[in-house]
Design a protein around this motif. Structure first.
Motif, short mmCIF file in Angstrom:
data_model
loop_
_atom_site.label_atom_id
_atom_site.label_comp_id
_atom_site.label_asym_id
_atom_site.label_seq_id
_atom_site.Cartn_x
_atom_site.Cartn_y
_atom_site.Cartn_z
N HIS A 89 0.83 -1.21 0.00
CA HIS A 89 0.00 0.00 0.00
C HIS A 89 0.86 1.26 0.00
O HIS A 89 0.54 2.24 -0.69
CB HIS A 89 -0.92 -0.01 1.22
CG HIS A 89 -1.85 -1.18 1.26
ND1 HIS A 89 -2.51 -1.58 2.41
CD2 HIS A 89 -2.23 -2.06 0.30
CE1 HIS A 89 -3.24 -2.63 2.15
NE2 HIS A 89 -3.09 -2.96 0.88
N VAL A 90 1.94 1.24 0.76
CA VAL A 90 2.84 2.40 0.79
C VAL A 90 3.43 2.64 -0.59
O VAL A 90 3.54 3.79 -1.05
CB VAL A 90 3.96 2.20 1.83
CG1 VAL A 90 5.08 3.21 1.62
CG2 VAL A 90 3.39 2.33 3.23
N ALA A 91 3.82 1.58 -1.28
CA ALA A 91 4.40 1.73 -2.61
C ALA A 91 3.45 2.45 -3.55
O ALA A 91 3.82 3.40 -4.25
CB ALA A 91 4.78 0.36 -3.18
N LYS A 92 2.17 2.03 -3.55
CA LYS A 92 1.20 2.64 -4.45
C LYS A 92 0.90 4.10 -4.06
O LYS A 92 0.83 4.99 -4.92
CB LYS A 92 -0.09 1.83 -4.46
CG LYS A 92 -1.13 2.33 -5.45
CD LYS A 92 -2.26 1.34 -5.65
CE LYS A 92 -1.84 0.20 -6.54
NZ LYS A 92 -2.99 -0.65 -6.94
N ILE A 93 0.75 4.35 -2.75
CA ILE A 93 0.43 5.70 -2.30
C ILE A 93 1.58 6.66 -2.58
O ILE A 93 1.38 7.77 -3.08
CB ILE A 93 0.10 5.69 -0.79
CG1 ILE A 93 -1.23 4.96 -0.55
CG2 ILE A 93 0.03 7.10 -0.23
CD1 ILE A 93 -1.54 4.71 0.92
N VAL A 94 2.80 6.24 -2.27
CA VAL A 94 3.97 7.11 -2.47
C VAL A 94 4.20 7.37 -3.96
O VAL A 94 4.51 8.49 -4.37
CB VAL A 94 5.21 6.48 -1.81
CG1 VAL A 94 6.47 7.19 -2.26
CG2 VAL A 94 5.09 6.56 -0.30
N ALA A 95 4.05 6.34 -4.78
CA ALA A 95 4.23 6.53 -6.23
C ALA A 95 3.22 7.52 -6.78
O ALA A 95 3.54 8.38 -7.60
CB ALA A 95 4.13 5.19 -6.95
N ASN A 96 1.96 7.42 -6.31
CA ASN A 96 0.93 8.36 -6.74
C ASN A 96 1.21 9.77 -6.24
O ASN A 96 1.07 10.76 -6.97
CB ASN A 96 -0.44 7.91 -6.24
CG ASN A 96 -0.96 6.68 -6.95
OD1 ASN A 96 -0.51 6.35 -8.05
ND2 ASN A 96 -1.91 5.98 -6.34
N ALA A 97 1.59 9.87 -4.96
CA ALA A 97 1.77 11.18 -4.34
C ALA A 97 2.90 11.97 -4.98
O ALA A 97 2.79 13.20 -5.14
CB ALA A 97 2.04 11.01 -2.84
N THR A 148 10.90 10.92 2.27
CA THR A 148 11.99 11.85 1.93
C THR A 148 12.75 11.41 0.68
O THR A 148 13.18 12.25 -0.12
CB THR A 148 12.96 11.99 3.11
OG1 THR A 148 13.43 10.70 3.51
CG2 THR A 148 12.28 12.66 4.30
N ARG A 149 12.92 10.12 0.50
CA ARG A 149 13.58 9.65 -0.72
C ARG A 149 12.73 9.92 -1.96
O ARG A 149 13.25 10.26 -3.02
CB ARG A 149 13.89 8.15 -0.61
CG ARG A 149 14.93 7.82 0.45
CD ARG A 149 15.03 6.32 0.67
NE ARG A 149 15.86 5.99 1.82
CZ ARG A 149 16.00 4.76 2.30
NH1 ARG A 149 15.35 3.75 1.73
NH2 ARG A 149 16.76 4.53 3.36
N SER A 150 11.43 9.76 -1.80
CA SER A 150 10.53 10.04 -2.92
C SER A 150 10.53 11.52 -3.27
O SER A 150 10.49 11.89 -4.46
CB SER A 150 9.10 9.57 -2.58
OG SER A 150 9.06 8.19 -2.34
N GLU A 151 10.55 12.37 -2.24
CA GLU A 151 10.63 13.81 -2.49
C GLU A 151 11.87 14.16 -3.31
O GLU A 151 11.83 15.01 -4.20
CB GLU A 151 10.68 14.57 -1.17
CG GLU A 151 9.36 14.77 -0.49
CD GLU A 151 9.51 15.69 0.70
OE1 GLU A 151 8.96 16.81 0.65
OE2 GLU A 151 10.18 15.32 1.68
N ALA A 152 12.97 13.50 -2.98
CA ALA A 152 14.25 13.84 -3.62
C ALA A 152 14.25 13.54 -5.11
O ALA A 152 15.00 14.16 -5.86
CB ALA A 152 15.38 13.09 -2.93
#
Length: 610
Positions: free
Chosen positions: A136-144, A201-205
């Motif tokens: 679930h985190v993978a899908k939410i973070v990828a979308n966000a 934070t890694r996704s933001e980067a």
């Protein structure tokens, strides 16, 4: 079936325990390095510090962050909306069955659903209190963060479900995750608080620069004009949203101030954190006035007035504030933290004028709090010896175990004593509910304080808890729990002494409701001892299967009230002391072993005992 007329005490009911989960914790630190369990050697130190410095995540009251503790779906929604800066007020209702509009995470969940970042389950629920899984985190973070994979077939993992493959590939390709092992992603396992900080934070980067074009800078204020500010020799424009901070009137207050700000394309668009270091003199204070919204503010100098500021995170008053501090027209969504007590320090007078704060954490020796608005919660945590409070509070908890002298003019809805404190309660005014949870607590009550309900632990006696009970007995309207002072057996009533409580005083929660739907939600969550207060008249029928107190608060409940608890026993008040209200229908009671007080209640229909 018998019909009864007016009666002070009736026999009635209770039996059922509903469970409610609470995951919101009290924040206590301003930077990750202060968390006792997040040292610089921790693998997620930088990620946790990043989000904590920005006021997006916080720790626990005991000074820890608990990075290895699992995180819930609701908490993740709250964090991601904070990172993305989404509007959580003007949102459409996603109509999840388990997320009412008054839920603490409603705004965050609705904002993410509106953006297509999250979805619920097929049964129409969101399940905010469940631990979130890696899939679930993978899908939410990828979308966000708009993360994409160029090749979804390049994953080394052998356990990836097809419906999560694209999202997991996006995280893997962008170095957001490397999996649990070289060949396993382990998508069904839970995500911890520390891991979630890293995911975000890694996704933001690596996210789309059009989504996150800003940079964060921390600097000490040197010089500025109405439109420009110089930082380390570089000149930046001051955006319209923060111009009310960098005014001529604030130049004194900002002298030597430390600021963390957001810069976009050479323009300061947001001031996140402010540390005020300029002290006022005995003759003239320093005023910091702005209508901007800050993430946090620290007052590190004496004689400062903070005016018209909105703070979404914490406000900290440091030990350098020794004499006076004032908030005027200020809104604090987080905690107001009054820093550690300092021996020998003079009395600090803190004035809270026309302001709002969620929680006040007191760790200061010899402090006087003067407020003209109701403070929702005050926690006295440090081993301080003296505190003065002039004003009202909904809940005051004394966690100190030291000898404490409390003075002032107070109106407390509830005063809780969970520790073996030695309390000299020399304040004047009113405490509606004084709940003693520790049998070793000792209280001396001054002559000017009235107490509506005193709850003491089972097995203890009122004369043991209240050291001067004989001289102040007339100031206490009712006593719940404990044993008879003379025989040591459980109280069985008589005078103002009630028997062992059916309602556990340490489990009290309060719900304010204004309509039938909110009342229904509160009844689903409330447990024995909880209080539901009407803030408006409501039309609905009510069925109680637990000894929940209903404060009609002068309102009318248009409907029938049924109380069913055939196995319960003890004494129980349907409404709190001093409350009044009307049930426009019938009151039906099936609780043969419970003595019920109906003081303050008007029943327009029939009162029926079954």
């Amino acid at each position: 079936m018998r019909k009864w007329g007016k009666s002070k005490y009736l026999k009635a009911i209770t039996a059922m325990a509903l469970t409610a989960s609470a995951v919101v914790v009290a924040p206590i630190a301003s930077e990750a390095s202060s968390f006792k369990d997040v040292q610089r050697t921790h693998p997620f130190y930088d990620e946790i510090k990043n989000l904590n410095d920005r006021g997006i995540i916080n720790g626990f009251q005991d000074g820890t962050f608990k990075p290895e503790q699992n995180i819930t779906r609701g908490q993740v929604a709250k964090i991601i909306t904070g990172v993305l800066g989404l509007d959580t007020s003007n949102v459409s209702n996603p109509n999840f069955k388990d997320i009412p509009t008054n839920h603490v995470y409603f705004g965050a969940i609705a904002a993410l659903k509106e953006k297509g970042i999250i979805n619920g389950y097929e049964d129409g629920t969101f399940r905010q209190d469940e631990f979130i899984q890696r899939n679930h985190v993978a899908k939410i973070v990828a979308n966000a963060f708009n993360l994409k994979a160029s090749n979804t077939n390049s994953l080394p993992f052998t356990d990836v479900r097809a419906d999560y493959k694209e999202a997991i590939a996006a995280l893997y390709e962008n170095n957001v995750t490397t999996g649990k092992t070289a060949t396993l992603f382990d998508g069904s396992s839970n995500v911890t608080r520390g891991q979630m900080a890293a995911f975000i934070t890694r996704s933001e980067a690596v996210s789309n620069p059009t989504t996150q074009p800003s940079q964060s800078v921390t600097f000490k204020v040197e010089k500025y004009t109405a439109n420009e500010i110089t930082i380390d020799g570089n000149t930046y424009l001051i955006g319209d949203s923060v111009k009310s901070i960098f005014t001529t009137e604030n130049k004194t207050a900002l002298t030597g101030a430390e600021i963390t700000a957001t810069i976009e394309n050479g323009v300061i668009t947001k001031v996140n954190n402010v540390v005020l270091n300029k002290a006022g003199s005995a003759e003239m204070g320093v005023v910091f006035k702005t209508n901007a919204t800050l993430d946090s503010i620290t007052i590190n100098a004496d004689g400062v007035t903070v005016k018209n500021v909105s703070v979404t995170g914490n406000v900290t008053i440091t030990s350098n504030v020794k004499r006076k501090m004032e908030f005027d027209g200020t809104t604090i969504t987080g905690d107001l933290i009054i820093a550690d007590a300092i021996d020998g320090q003079s009395t600090l007078v803190l004035k809270i004028k026309n302001s709002h704060t969620e929680k006040v954490q007191v760790k200061r020796q010899n402090i006087s709090i003067v407020t003209d608005t109701v403070i929702p919660e005050i926690i006295i945590a440090a081993p301080i010896a003296a505190i003065n409070i002039d004003g009202s509070a909904t809940k005051v908890t004394i966690e100190s175990t030291a000898k404490l002298n409390m003075t002032g003019n107070v109106k407390f809805e509830r005063l809780l004593l969970p520790t073996a404190v030695e309390l000299e309660l020399n304040a004047v005014g009113l405490v509606k509910y004084l709940t003693v949870l520790n049998a070793d607590a000792r209280i001396t009550i001054g002559s000017g304080l009235l107490i509506n309900d005193l709850s003491i632990p089972a097995g203890s006696t009122v004369t043991k808890i209240i050291t001067n009970y004989a001289s102040v007995a007339s100031q206490i309207k009712a006593i719940i729990g404990g044993s008879s002072p003379s025989t040591g057996v459980p109280n069985t009533g008589g005078g103002n002494v009630a028997p062992d409580p059916v309602i556990p005083p340490e489990k009290v929660s309060e719900f304010n409701v204004k309509n039938a739907e909110e009342l229904k939600q509160a009844l689903n969550k409330a447990k024995a001892g909880d209080l539901i207060r009407l803030t408006a008249s409501v039309t609905t029928d009510v069925t109680l299967t637990d000894l929940v107190m209903i404060d009609l608060n002068g309102q009318t409940l248009n409907g029938n009230v049924t109380l069913t608890a055939p196995t319960a026993s003890g004494r129980y008040s349907l409404m709190p002391s001093g409350s009044t209200g009307t049930i426009a229908g019938n009151l039906i009671i099936d609780a043969p072993n419970v003595n019920i007080s109906l003081d303050g209640l008007t029943v327009e229909g029939n009162t029926i005992i079954e």
